[in-house]
Design a protein around this motif. Sequence first.
Motif, PDB file in Angstrom:
ATOM      1  N   ALA A  25       0.833  -1.193   0.000  1.00 40.24           N
ATOM      2  CA  ALA A  25       0.000   0.000   0.000  1.00 40.24           C
ATOM      3  C   ALA A  25       0.871   1.248   0.000  1.00 40.24           C
ATOM      4  O   ALA A  25       1.894   1.297   0.665  1.00 40.24           O
ATOM      5  N   ALA A  26       0.439   2.241  -0.747  1.00 37.18           N
ATOM      6  CA  ALA A  26       1.190   3.496  -0.822  1.00 37.18           C
ATOM      7  C   ALA A  26       0.933   4.325   0.429  1.00 37.18           C
ATOM      8  O   ALA A  26      -0.176   4.355   0.953  1.00 37.18           O
ATOM      9  N   HIS A  27       1.964   4.968   0.907  1.00 34.73           N
ATOM     10  CA  HIS A  27       1.838   5.837   2.069  1.00 34.73           C
ATOM     11  C   HIS A  27       2.412   7.192   1.714  1.00 34.73           C
ATOM     12  O   HIS A  27       3.452   7.298   1.085  1.00 34.73           O
ATOM     13  N   GLY A  28       1.727   8.218   2.132  1.00 35.27           N
ATOM     14  CA  GLY A  28       2.173   9.558   1.805  1.00 35.27           C
ATOM     15  C   GLY A  28       3.104  10.120   2.855  1.00 35.27           C
ATOM     16  O   GLY A  28       3.239   9.598   3.952  1.00 35.27           O
ATOM     17  N   SER A  29       3.708  11.215   2.484  1.00 30.88           N
ATOM     18  CA  SER A  29       4.603  11.903   3.407  1.00 30.88           C
ATOM     19  C   SER A  29       3.808  12.944   4.199  1.00 30.88           C
ATOM     20  O   SER A  29       2.654  13.249   3.876  1.00 30.88           O
TER      21      SER A  29
ATOM     22  N   ASN B 155      -3.921   7.185  -8.002  1.00 26.55           N
ATOM     23  CA  ASN B 155      -3.271   7.818  -9.137  1.00 26.55           C
ATOM     24  C   ASN B 155      -3.460   6.928 -10.359  1.00 26.55           C
ATOM     25  O   ASN B 155      -4.214   5.960 -10.323  1.00 26.55           O
ATOM     26  N   THR B 156      -2.764   7.231 -11.436  1.00 24.98           N
ATOM     27  CA  THR B 156      -2.963   6.492 -12.686  1.00 24.98           C
ATOM     28  C   THR B 156      -1.932   5.389 -12.895  1.00 24.98           C
ATOM     29  O   THR B 156      -1.796   4.881 -14.001  1.00 24.98           O
ATOM     30  N   SER B 157      -1.214   5.016 -11.844  1.00 16.10           N
ATOM     31  CA  SER B 157      -0.213   3.964 -12.002  1.00 16.10           C
ATOM     32  C   SER B 157      -0.891   2.605 -12.201  1.00 16.10           C
ATOM     33  O   SER B 157      -2.053   2.408 -11.855  1.00 16.10           O
ATOM     34  N   SER B 158      -0.147   1.676 -12.762  1.00 15.39           N
ATOM     35  CA  SER B 158      -0.710   0.355 -13.036  1.00 15.39           C
ATOM     36  C   SER B 158      -1.028  -0.407 -11.754  1.00 15.39           C
ATOM     37  O   SER B 158      -1.855  -1.313 -11.761  1.00 15.39           O
ATOM     38  N   ASP B 159      -0.390  -0.036 -10.642  1.00 16.23           N
ATOM     39  CA  ASP B 159      -0.694  -0.682  -9.367  1.00 16.23           C
ATOM     40  C   ASP B 159      -2.079  -0.311  -8.863  1.00 16.23           C
ATOM     41  O   ASP B 159      -2.658  -1.042  -8.061  1.00 16.23           O
TER      42      ASP B 159
ATOM     43  N   TRP C 226      -7.111  -1.559 -10.090  1.00 21.42           N
ATOM     44  CA  TRP C 226      -8.326  -2.114  -9.477  1.00 21.42           C
ATOM     45  C   TRP C 226      -8.997  -1.085  -8.579  1.00 21.42           C
ATOM     46  O   TRP C 226     -10.234  -1.029  -8.515  1.00 21.42           O
ATOM     47  N   ASN C 227      -8.224  -0.271  -7.896  1.00 19.17           N
ATOM     48  CA  ASN C 227      -8.820   0.793  -7.088  1.00 19.17           C
ATOM     49  C   ASN C 227      -9.549   1.795  -7.965  1.00 19.17           C
ATOM     50  O   ASN C 227     -10.654   2.232  -7.643  1.00 19.17           O
ATOM     51  N   ASN C 228      -8.927   2.180  -9.073  1.00 16.10           N
ATOM     52  CA  ASN C 228      -9.552   3.140  -9.984  1.00 16.10           C
ATOM     53  C   ASN C 228     -10.801   2.552 -10.631  1.00 16.10           C
ATOM     54  O   ASN C 228     -11.816   3.237 -10.774  1.00 16.10           O
ATOM     55  N   THR C 229     -10.727   1.287 -11.018  1.00 11.65           N
ATOM     56  CA  THR C 229     -11.878   0.630 -11.634  1.00 11.65           C
ATOM     57  C   THR C 229     -13.047   0.551 -10.664  1.00 11.65           C
ATOM     58  O   THR C 229     -14.190   0.841 -11.028  1.00 11.65           O
ATOM     59  N   SER C 230     -12.765   0.167  -9.434  1.00 20.69           N
ATOM     60  CA  SER C 230     -13.847   0.078  -8.453  1.00 20.69           C
ATOM     61  C   SER C 230     -14.393   1.460  -8.107  1.00 20.69           C
ATOM     62  O   SER C 230     -15.593   1.615  -7.874  1.00 20.69           O
ATOM     63  N   ALA C 231     -13.549   2.488  -8.094  1.00 23.45           N
ATOM     64  CA  ALA C 231     -14.022   3.848  -7.828  1.00 23.45           C
ATOM     65  C   ALA C 231     -14.953   4.328  -8.938  1.00 23.45           C
ATOM     66  O   ALA C 231     -16.000   4.927  -8.663  1.00 23.45           O
ATOM     67  N   VAL C 232     -14.584   4.059 -10.187  1.00 26.42           N
ATOM     68  CA  VAL C 232     -15.455   4.437 -11.310  1.00 26.42           C
ATOM     69  C   VAL C 232     -16.781   3.686 -11.224  1.00 26.42           C
ATOM     70  O   VAL C 232     -17.858   4.256 -11.441  1.00 26.42           O
TER      71      VAL C 232
END
Length: 111
Positions: free
Chosen positions: A11-15, A70-74, A77-83
């Motif tokens: 999972a991505a974590h921000g600063s 974001n638009t990364s390939s990782d 699935w998150n982007n698809t489910s959000a749409v």
Amino acid sequence: MASTEKHHGGAAHGSLKEYTIGLLLCIVLTAFSFGIVMTEAVSGTTAVIVILITAVAQIMVQLVFFLHMNTSSDQIWNNTSAVFVVVLVAILIVGSIWIMAHLNHNMMMGH
């Protein structure tokens, strides 16, 4: 074998900087919408449109800065489910408004 490393499953974590920027943007957008309503700087339909635009902007800020979408390939699935969720909610809202409008029209006396 006791490791103190924590695994977050990729999972991505921000600063702290990203979270601070996101928080400040959300505060500014909220204050702007609140100011529009309280000062009555614009009225009627224009105010509603401005508030809707700031609401959509705030949703985008939260998705990018807090949920790290974001638009990364990782993230595909998150982007698809959000749409998918956005489409379902839009269908639900538009369908509900359509049904209520037609019920109101069809239930009028003498019609």
